[in-house]
Design an enzyme around this catalytic site. Structure first.
Site, PDB file in Angstrom:
ATOM      1  N   ASP A 106      10.024   1.012 -24.760  1.00 38.78           N
ATOM      2  CA  ASP A 106      10.228  -0.156 -25.598  1.00 38.78           C
ATOM      3  C   ASP A 106       8.864  -0.524 -26.189  1.00 38.78           C
ATOM      4  OD1 ASP A 106      11.381  -2.683 -26.562  1.00 38.78           O
ATOM      5  OD2 ASP A 106      10.226  -3.584 -24.937  1.00 38.78           O
ATOM      6  N   ASP A 113       7.830  -4.194 -27.928  1.00 42.34           N
ATOM      7  CA  ASP A 113       7.445  -5.579 -27.654  1.00 42.34           C
ATOM      8  C   ASP A 113       7.679  -5.925 -26.182  1.00 42.34           C
ATOM      9  OD1 ASP A 113       6.843  -6.199 -30.407  1.00 42.34           O
ATOM     10  OD2 ASP A 113       8.996  -6.219 -30.769  1.00 42.34           O
TER      11      ASP A 113
END
Length: 219
Positions: free
Chosen positions: A9, A11
């Protein structure tokens, strides 16, 4: 030889971007004359595609307003970037060293993120990481997490099988996506969702520091 693929991922996992996301979200709601959600609520939806995020933040509003909020957010965020208003989105401590260790052990890297293509490219270029990743999957081309489409596309692009793939993320959406795709779910505690929520969402293991990642993905 089977490809080992670690999909990150962005953020809350690679970079700490909460200040910019919260500021842009508050401006988007204000632009439509709506009260902004509290910042803990905003942090909780980081990782989702924008329309889905708006639906969670403002469930009483009609779908057309969720779309309008998403479009307004994108325009505001783009304007903040062009005007030099974005705060730094720092890499988490030890992230580059962790990538080095994993790469030396034969892992290839991908990203699966709710960011746009443009936003992800900006972050990776800013930190000199663009060449590290063999596959980049974003909300521009896939359904929102936890739908497994991004992970399936990442594996197809890299030539990796599910049992040789790990999804590394800070949210329950990442853990649920990993489960749906049949890959190893590695939660991290330096992002925006709490550890107990990651376990409940199906994490196979939890990393508390970037230095833990090598052991977590291969365990």
């Amino acid at each position: 030889m089977s490809i080992r693929l670690a999909v990150f991922d962005c953020d809350g996992t690679l970079v700490d971007s909460q200040a910019n996301i919260c500021a842009a979200m508050e401006r988007a709601f204000a632009a439509l004359g709506l009260p902004a959600p509290p910042r803990p609520a905003i942090r909780a939806i980081v990782g989702l595609s924008l329309v889905e995020a708006m639906a969670l933040l403002a469930p009483a509003l009609p779908p057309a307003t969720h779309v309008a909020l998403a479009d307004t957010y994108k325009a505001i965020f783009r304007g903040m970037r062009e005007d030099g208003e974005l705060d730094a989105e720092p890499l988490y401590d030890g992230l580059v060293a962790a990538l080095d260790v994993l790469a030396a052990d034969g892992w290839r890297f991908g990203v699966a993120t709710g960011k746009s293509d443009r936003g992800l490219a900006h972050v990776l270029a800013m930190h000199g990481l663009a060449d590290r990743f063999v596959t980049l999957q974003t909300a521009d081309r896939h359904p929102s997490k936890p739908d497994p489409a991004m992970l399936r596309a990442a594996m197809a692009r890299a030539g990796a099988l599910p049992h040789m793939t790990a999804m590394i993320g800070d949210t329950t959406f990442d853990m649920a996506m990993a489960r749906a795709a049949g890959v190893r779910a590695v939660g991290v505690t330096w992002g925006y969702h709490r550890e107990e929520a990651l376990w409940r969402a199906g994490a196979d293991t939890i990393a508390h520091r970037c230095a833990d990642l090598a052991g977590c993905v291969a365990a």
